[in-house]
Write a protein that holds these residues in place. Structure first.
Motif, PDB file in Angstrom:
ATOM      1  N   ALA A 225      16.218   2.840  -8.227  1.00  0.00           N
ATOM      2  CA  ALA A 225      16.391   2.408  -9.621  1.00  0.00           C
ATOM      3  C   ALA A 225      15.257   1.474 -10.014  1.00  0.00           C
ATOM      4  CB  ALA A 225      17.742   1.710  -9.780  1.00  0.00           C
ATOM      5  N   ASN A 226      14.761   0.738  -9.024  1.00  0.00           N
ATOM      6  CA  ASN A 226      13.744  -0.276  -9.297  1.00  0.00           C
ATOM      7  C   ASN A 226      12.810  -0.336  -8.082  1.00  0.00           C
ATOM      8  OD1 ASN A 226      12.465  -2.498 -10.468  1.00  0.00           O
ATOM      9  ND2 ASN A 226      13.792  -3.913  -9.357  1.00  0.00           N
ATOM     10  N   LYS A 227      11.502  -0.153  -8.346  1.00  0.00           N
ATOM     11  CA  LYS A 227      10.567  -0.074  -7.203  1.00  0.00           C
ATOM     12  C   LYS A 227      10.133  -1.472  -6.758  1.00  0.00           C
ATOM     13  CE  LYS A 227       8.408   4.144  -8.815  1.00  0.00           C
ATOM     14  NZ  LYS A 227       7.136   4.794  -9.016  1.00  0.00           N
ATOM     15  N   THR A 228      11.046  -2.184  -6.098  1.00  0.00           N
ATOM     16  CA  THR A 228      10.674  -3.487  -5.529  1.00  0.00           C
ATOM     17  C   THR A 228      11.082  -3.508  -4.070  1.00  0.00           C
ATOM     18  OG1 THR A 228      10.990  -4.588  -7.643  1.00  0.00           O
ATOM     19  CG2 THR A 228      10.980  -5.990  -5.689  1.00  0.00           C
ATOM     20  N   VAL A 229      10.145  -3.889  -3.224  1.00  0.00           N
ATOM     21  CA  VAL A 229      10.448  -3.952  -1.790  1.00  0.00           C
ATOM     22  C   VAL A 229      10.061  -5.337  -1.263  1.00  0.00           C
ATOM     23  CG1 VAL A 229       8.214  -2.893  -1.116  1.00  0.00           C
ATOM     24  CG2 VAL A 229      10.127  -2.832   0.484  1.00  0.00           C
ATOM     25  N   ILE A 230      10.938  -5.912  -0.468  1.00  0.00           N
ATOM     26  CA  ILE A 230      10.596  -7.136   0.272  1.00  0.00           C
ATOM     27  C   ILE A 230      10.302  -6.689   1.701  1.00  0.00           C
ATOM     28  CG2 ILE A 230      11.376  -9.376   1.128  1.00  0.00           C
ATOM     29  CD1 ILE A 230      13.273  -9.552  -1.270  1.00  0.00           C
ATOM     30  N   ASP A 231       9.042  -6.866   2.113  1.00  0.00           N
ATOM     31  CA  ASP A 231       8.671  -6.464   3.468  1.00  0.00           C
ATOM     32  C   ASP A 231       8.922  -7.658   4.397  1.00  0.00           C
ATOM     33  OD1 ASP A 231       7.582  -5.607   5.796  1.00  0.00           O
ATOM     34  OD2 ASP A 231       5.570  -5.173   5.010  1.00  0.00           O
ATOM     35  N   GLY A 232      10.069  -7.630   5.055  1.00  0.00           N
ATOM     36  CA  GLY A 232      10.458  -8.752   5.918  1.00  0.00           C
ATOM     37  C   GLY A 232       9.698  -8.804   7.229  1.00  0.00           C
ATOM     38  N   ARG A 233       8.881  -7.802   7.493  1.00  0.00           N
ATOM     39  CA  ARG A 233       8.165  -7.768   8.773  1.00  0.00           C
ATOM     40  C   ARG A 233       6.655  -7.619   8.615  1.00  0.00           C
ATOM     41  NH1 ARG A 233      11.404  -9.893  12.703  1.00  0.00           N
ATOM     42  NH2 ARG A 233      13.503  -9.078  12.516  1.00  0.00           N
ATOM     43  N   ASN A 234       6.187  -7.601   7.402  1.00  0.00           N
ATOM     44  CA  ASN A 234       4.745  -7.445   7.151  1.00  0.00           C
ATOM     45  C   ASN A 234       4.134  -6.245   7.861  1.00  0.00           C
ATOM     46  OD1 ASN A 234       3.554  -9.363   5.292  1.00  0.00           O
ATOM     47  ND2 ASN A 234       4.465 -10.909   6.617  1.00  0.00           N
ATOM     48  N   VAL A 235       4.766  -5.092   7.650  1.00  0.00           N
ATOM     49  CA  VAL A 235       4.251  -3.878   8.299  1.00  0.00           C
ATOM     50  C   VAL A 235       3.852  -2.792   7.301  1.00  0.00           C
ATOM     51  CG1 VAL A 235       5.413  -4.173  10.509  1.00  0.00           C
ATOM     52  CG2 VAL A 235       6.623  -3.015   8.645  1.00  0.00           C
ATOM     53  N   LEU A 236       4.243  -2.965   6.040  1.00  0.00           N
ATOM     54  CA  LEU A 236       3.940  -1.896   5.083  1.00  0.00           C
ATOM     55  C   LEU A 236       2.480  -1.966   4.648  1.00  0.00           C
ATOM     56  CD1 LEU A 236       7.129  -1.950   2.823  1.00  0.00           C
ATOM     57  CD2 LEU A 236       6.643  -0.505   4.811  1.00  0.00           C
ATOM     58  N   ASP A 237       1.940  -0.799   4.307  1.00  0.00           N
ATOM     59  CA  ASP A 237       0.584  -0.721   3.761  1.00  0.00           C
ATOM     60  C   ASP A 237       0.699  -1.101   2.277  1.00  0.00           C
ATOM     61  OD1 ASP A 237      -1.737   0.117   2.528  1.00  0.00           O
ATOM     62  OD2 ASP A 237      -1.955   1.907   3.775  1.00  0.00           O
ATOM     63  N   VAL A 238       0.376  -2.355   1.988  1.00  0.00           N
ATOM     64  CA  VAL A 238       0.640  -2.901   0.645  1.00  0.00           C
ATOM     65  C   VAL A 238      -0.060  -2.072  -0.430  1.00  0.00           C
ATOM     66  CG1 VAL A 238       0.357  -4.928  -0.840  1.00  0.00           C
ATOM     67  CG2 VAL A 238       1.036  -5.226   1.549  1.00  0.00           C
ATOM     68  N   ALA A 239      -1.343  -1.731  -0.190  1.00  0.00           N
ATOM     69  CA  ALA A 239      -2.107  -0.994  -1.209  1.00  0.00           C
ATOM     70  C   ALA A 239      -1.449   0.361  -1.489  1.00  0.00           C
ATOM     71  CB  ALA A 239      -3.556  -0.805  -0.739  1.00  0.00           C
ATOM     72  N   ALA A 240      -1.006   1.045  -0.430  1.00  0.00           N
ATOM     73  CA  ALA A 240      -0.393   2.372  -0.608  1.00  0.00           C
ATOM     74  C   ALA A 240       0.917   2.257  -1.398  1.00  0.00           C
ATOM     75  CB  ALA A 240      -0.145   3.024   0.747  1.00  0.00           C
ATOM     76  N   TRP A 241       1.708   1.248  -1.082  1.00  0.00           N
ATOM     77  CA  TRP A 241       2.983   1.091  -1.789  1.00  0.00           C
ATOM     78  C   TRP A 241       2.736   0.682  -3.246  1.00  0.00           C
ATOM     79  CZ3 TRP A 241       8.358   1.219  -0.106  1.00  0.00           C
ATOM     80  CH2 TRP A 241       8.497   1.842   1.143  1.00  0.00           C
ATOM     81  N   GLN A 242       1.751  -0.188  -3.441  1.00  0.00           N
ATOM     82  CA  GLN A 242       1.472  -0.598  -4.830  1.00  0.00           C
ATOM     83  C   GLN A 242       0.950   0.571  -5.638  1.00  0.00           C
ATOM     84  OE1 GLN A 242      -1.094  -4.028  -4.217  1.00  0.00           O
ATOM     85  NE2 GLN A 242       0.548  -5.409  -4.850  1.00  0.00           N
ATOM     86  N   SER A 243       0.109   1.400  -4.999  1.00  0.00           N
ATOM     87  CA  SER A 243      -0.426   2.506  -5.805  1.00  0.00           C
ATOM     88  C   SER A 243       0.643   3.553  -6.086  1.00  0.00           C
ATOM     89  CB  SER A 243      -1.696   3.100  -5.181  1.00  0.00           C
ATOM     90  OG  SER A 243      -1.338   3.785  -4.035  1.00  0.00           O
ATOM     91  N   ALA A 244       1.763   3.502  -5.338  1.00  0.00           N
ATOM     92  CA  ALA A 244       2.894   4.379  -5.678  1.00  0.00           C
ATOM     93  C   ALA A 244       3.822   3.688  -6.685  1.00  0.00           C
ATOM     94  CB  ALA A 244       3.651   4.752  -4.407  1.00  0.00           C
ATOM     95  N   GLY A 245       3.373   2.548  -7.201  1.00  0.00           N
ATOM     96  CA  GLY A 245       4.129   1.908  -8.281  1.00  0.00           C
ATOM     97  C   GLY A 245       5.090   0.814  -7.839  1.00  0.00           C
ATOM     98  N   TRP A 246       5.042   0.451  -6.564  1.00  0.00           N
ATOM     99  CA  TRP A 246       5.997  -0.546  -6.067  1.00  0.00           C
ATOM    100  C   TRP A 246       5.490  -1.971  -6.276  1.00  0.00           C
ATOM    101  CZ3 TRP A 246      10.730   0.231  -3.389  1.00  0.00           C
ATOM    102  CH2 TRP A 246      11.053   1.578  -3.129  1.00  0.00           C
TER     103      TRP A 246
END
Ligand SMILES: NC(=O)c1ccc[n+]([C@@H]2O[C@H](COP(=O)([O-])OP(=O)(O)OC[C@H]3O[C@@H](n4cnc5c(N)ncnc54)[C@H](O)[C@@H]3O)[C@@H](O)[C@H]2O)c1
Length: 438
Positions: free
Chosen positions: A405-426
């Motif tokens: 419903a809403n593209k917001t993610v809290i990465d509690g482990r600092n493992v996500l590829d931030v640029a990739a997730w942001q470019s998918a609109g997150w």
């Protein structure tokens, strides 16, 4: 050799299988009927990569058997390993050594005078002396008790047992050392360091190691707190300081902190024991280590609230619920505590985890569970990554973004590829970082 392994939880079941893999005849003792029947049937009562296959393998050889209590079979063992739990005592920080004491008392009447008892549980310094006294009173002879702390890590437990960094033994006599050495001979032949220490040092080695590791994690999480208010980036900071080989880059990942059945209760038990010994101030800093660790959980709850406003009725998906990947251990899991707190405040929490959903159903049936990743995030108002399972690092942010419903993610482990997730609109929020979201 013939060995008994007393207590078949995460440590004992792994140790029993490892001993059988080394070629010993093993009898495992476990009073919990559910665990016992599962093990007899070749089913591991918890998730541990590779251990289930190894269990089936050794069961087929007939080298391993399981039973609830001592009998002539376990009594004929040359070496008995005590692997029972030492959880945090309720209402106190101290370790509960009653299971270790009960196991020693139950074993004593069946002991051969030349048999050796090796404690593997993590205990407060001084416990072995107490056990030795009690067992010697029961048997009427000087019991050969030694301490042989275990350093295995859940997720790589079998490998750690068969190829440990070192084997530590604290003993009062040479016979105990020789018998334990013989049990580990195939491992020692690989060149594994074998350290013979006095008993109190051997007891202390394990809690000291855990205190150090916990301190390292809380150190970088303390830096994260500073980074969060100063516009700095604790992930880059960790990388930069980690190049110094005196510091090293392991255990320097900022996130929601440590949990599990060992680190939290071991540092608390260490503080309680040091206090009893009159040197509480020597390890008082561990209070801060514990507090920093727990504050990270508060931080995620606060971030969730600031994103969601009123959390009541909001859909939150927790990705990963075990305290670490490759395990279904939920003991003192940071992700579980965060999920429970948000749920108590009225959020509709759905948990996804590759292996821990049945453990979760037993422990916290009130939380929603979903085995399919895309279904788990469907209609979510907020996604929180709580455990760094590989499948979350590899997840397609476009596919997940299409159903939330809403593209917001809290990465509690600092493992996500931030640029990739942001470019998918997150919108990506991570601990210890000031990420600019467009
Ligand atoms: N889990 C780990 O990664 C790990 C690593 C190193 C050391 N340790 C230490 O090993 C010990 C055991 O930890 P665990 O994680 O395996 O705990 P656990 O709770 O998974 O297992 C303990 C087992 O002992 C059994 N038990 C209790 N009383 C008994 C008795 N009197 N006789 C026989 N069995 C009995 C319980 O039923 C249980 O199955 C603890 O001291 C822990 O700190 C654990």
């Amino acid at each position: 050799m013939k060995v008994s392994v007393i207590g078949l939880g995460y440590l004992g079941a792994t140790h029993a299988v490892a001993m059988a893999e080394l070629g010993h005849e093993v009898v495992g003792l476990e009073p919990d009927p559910k665990k016992l029947e599962a093990l007899k049937a070749g089913v591991l009562p918890f998730h541990e990569p590779g251990l289930d296959e190894a269990l089936s393998r050794v069961l087929k050889t007939g080298k391993i058997t399981f039973q609830a209590e001592h009998n002539h079979h376990s009594a004929s063992a040359d070496l008995h390993f005590i692997c029972v739990g030492t959880p945090q005592r309720s209402g106190s920080d101290a370790a509960d050594t009653s299971y270790v004491m009960a196991a020693a008392k139950a074993l004593a009447p069946h002991l051969r005078p030349d048999a050796v008892v090796a404690g593997k549980s993590t205990v407060p310094v001084g416990t072995a002396t107490e056990l030795q006294k009690v067992m010697t009173e029961i048997t009427g002879f000087d019991v050969n008790l030694a301490w042989n702390p275990e350093f295995l890590r859940e997720g790589t437990a079998l490998e750690d047992s068969l190829r440990p960094d070192r084997i530590v033994v604290g003993a009062w006599n040479e016979h105990s050392v020789e018998v334990i050495k013989a049990a580990y001979a195939p491992i020692l032949n690989l060149g594994t360091p074998f350290l013979v220490l006095d008993v109190p040092t051997a007891e202390l080695v394990k809690v000291a190691a855990n205190a150090f590791l916990a301190t390292k994690i809380s150190f970088i999480n303390a830096m994260a707190e500073v980074a969060e208010v100063s516009g700095a980036d604790a992930v880059s900071l960790a990388k930069a300081i980690g190049y110094d080989e005196r510091i090293g880059n392991k255990f320097l990942r900022t996130g929601i902190g440590f949990g599990g059945g060992c680190l939290p209760k071991d540092i608390r038990g260490f503080m309680a024991r040091a206090e009893e010994l009159g040197v509480g101030s020597a390890v008082e800093f561990l209070k801060d280590v514990d507090a920093i660790n727990l504050r990270r959980r508060d931080k995620v709850v606060a971030l969730a609230k600031s994103e969601l406003g009123d959390v009541r009725g909001k859909r939150v998906t927790m990705l990963g619920i075990s305290f670490k990947p490759d395990s279904d251990d939920l003991r003192d899991s940071p992700a579980l505590e965060i999920a429970q707190r948000l749920s108590r405040e009225g959020a509709e929490v759905t948990v996804h985890d590759p292996v821990s959903l049945s453990a979760l159903a037993e422990k916290e049936p009130a939380l929603g569970r979903e085995a399919d990743l895309v279904e788990a995030v469907r209609e979510a108002d907020l996604v929180i990554l709580g455990t760094e399972w590989k499948q979350y690092k590899d997840a397609d942010p476009h596919a997940l973004g299409a159903v939330v419903a809403n593209k917001t993610v809290i990465d509690g482990r600092n493992v996500l590829d931030v640029a990739a997730w942001q470019s998918a609109g997150w919108k990506v929020i991570a601990l210890g970082r000031s990420i600019q979201n467009g």
